[in-house]
Design an enzyme around this catalytic site. Structure first.
Site, PDB file in Angstrom:
ATOM      1  N   LEU A 224       0.868  -1.169   0.000  1.00  0.00           N
ATOM      2  CA  LEU A 224       0.000   0.000   0.000  1.00  0.00           C
ATOM      3  C   LEU A 224       0.906   1.221   0.000  1.00  0.00           C
ATOM      4  CD1 LEU A 224      -2.699  -0.926   2.710  1.00  0.00           C
ATOM      5  CD2 LEU A 224      -2.939  -1.051   0.220  1.00  0.00           C
ATOM      6  N   ASP A 225       0.457   2.292  -0.642  1.00  0.00           N
ATOM      7  CA  ASP A 225       1.237   3.517  -0.619  1.00  0.00           C
ATOM      8  C   ASP A 225       1.406   4.017   0.808  1.00  0.00           C
ATOM      9  OD1 ASP A 225       1.234   3.404  -3.374  1.00  0.00           O
ATOM     10  OD2 ASP A 225      -0.517   4.720  -3.573  1.00  0.00           O
ATOM     11  N   LYS A 226       2.414   4.825   1.031  1.00  0.00           N
ATOM     12  CA  LYS A 226       2.723   5.353   2.357  1.00  0.00           C
ATOM     13  C   LYS A 226       1.491   5.914   3.059  1.00  0.00           C
ATOM     14  CE  LYS A 226       5.290   9.087   4.633  1.00  0.00           C
ATOM     15  NZ  LYS A 226       6.213  10.241   4.431  1.00  0.00           N
TER      16      LYS A 226
ATOM     17  N   THR B 297      -1.754   5.488   2.204  1.00  0.00           N
ATOM     18  CA  THR B 297      -2.975   4.687   2.083  1.00  0.00           C
ATOM     19  C   THR B 297      -3.072   3.790   3.310  1.00  0.00           C
ATOM     20  OG1 THR B 297      -2.905   4.698  -0.333  1.00  0.00           O
ATOM     21  CG2 THR B 297      -4.185   2.957   0.705  1.00  0.00           C
TER      22      THR B 297
ATOM     23  N   ARG C 271      -5.498   5.546  -7.831  1.00  0.00           N
ATOM     24  CA  ARG C 271      -5.236   6.985  -7.932  1.00  0.00           C
ATOM     25  C   ARG C 271      -5.081   7.421  -9.385  1.00  0.00           C
ATOM     26  NH1 ARG C 271      -0.131   7.526  -4.121  1.00  0.00           N
ATOM     27  NH2 ARG C 271      -0.386   9.746  -4.615  1.00  0.00           N
TER      28      ARG C 271
END
Length: 318
Positions: free
Chosen positions: A138-140, A142, A237
């Site tokens: 997961l992105d930082k 998210t 995104r």
């Protein structure tokens, strides 16, 4: 000690002319061909007592012996006592609810303070699993659910399931703009042609498919639930930004500041101060890699996202 799995068998006669990697993938069954190829290339496979390349042509009747050793996490990655919200754990799996601001894996300029460092502290056995058991990211900024493999068998099966798109991952996202109805986004994603740290819809990119449905509509925003058929970097995104529905708080893919004309000033303050992309992985489901039992977990929105949604509801009703 490193986890080891051994296999010994005789190549069937009807595998005459087969490549070594193809034959082993067929015989082992639960391991992907890429994983088998990595073992062959690392000299963990012997054919009649000698190592051979992946393309080695078999005659049938050869004796094959494998000693599969789990890859260790690089010594530069240190265990750190970083709190984890554990949703589920057994001897093969660990499911965590990742908070905003936590980077998943060390990278350029980030050597510590990541989920990987936290995992090494939580479970010492993860030092012997590739990437400390991390099979997806997961992105930082998210939030939400991630599954981690605690055994080599689980790691192999989870990687295969992700590649085969049979792991169900569902996300909540708050979008700028009113989305009329649910649908499917099928647009390839690759590196941005002019900004290498960004991704973009790119005809030369990899296939990327996102399914979504509308959960709630507000005055000038929409709460949607998205599910991933593929798992490209920044997929949700990028896909919604490409349709001119960027995520609230996404400073990478939103074209303008978060303030919106025609809404209450109080709501604009909430929007302008939301500190991250409004994206939360709320549901995760798949077959357990060892028991084959259908397993599923869900977690509520974190407080900051709940506050945002409440504000959107409140000011849209006025």
């Amino acid at each position: 000690m490193s986890e080891q799995i051994t296999h010994s068998f005789i190549i069937p006669d009807d595998h005459l002319g087969w490549r070594l990697d193809r034959s082993l993938t067929e015989l082992l069954g639960k391991y992907s061909r890429s994983r088998v190829q990595s073992w062959i290339n690392q000299a963990q496979v012997q054919v009649d007592g000698a190592t051979q390349p992946c393309k080695f042509a078999l005659k049938g009747g050869e004796s094959v012996h494998l000693v599969i050793v789990a890859e260790s996490v690089n010594e530069q990655h240190q265990a750190e006592n970083i709190p984890l919200e554990v949703v589920f754990e057994d001897e093969h799996l660990l499911v965590v609810n990742k908070p905003a601001g936590l980077v998943v894996h060390p990278g350029a300029g980030i050597a510590k303070g990541t989920l990987l460092n936290a995992l090494l502290y939580h479970s010492e056995e993860l030092t012997e699993i590739p990437r400390a058991g991390i099979v997806h990211r997961l992105d930082k900024d998210t939030t939400g659910l991630m599954v981690v493999a605690k055994s080599l068998v689980a790691h192999t099966e989870l990687v295969k399931n992700l590649q085969d798109h049979v792991v169900q991952r569902r996300y909540y996202a708050v979008l700028r703009g009113q989305v009329i109805s649910g649908g499917k986004i099928d647009r390839p994603i690759g590196r941005h042609p002019h900004d290498r740290i960004k991704m973009a819809v790119n005809p030369r990119g990899k296939d990327a498919i996102t399914h979504y449905k509308v959960v709630e509509k507000y005055q000038k925003h929409t709460l949607i639930e998205a599910s991933l058929e593929t798992g490209r970097t920044h997929q949700i995104r990028v896909h919604f930004a490409s349709l001119n529905y960027p995520l609230v708080g996404d400073t990478t893919y939103a074209r303008r500041i978060q303030r919106v004309s025609g809404v209450a000033p109080e709501l604009n303050e909430v929007l302008a101060n939301f500190p991250r992309q409004a994206l939360h992985a709320h549901s995760l489901a798949f077959k357990h890699p060892v028991t084959a039992e259908e397993v599923k977990w869900s977690v509520p929105m974190p407080e900051d996202l709940q506050t945002l949604v409440t504000a959107l509801k409140t000011y849209s009703a006025q």
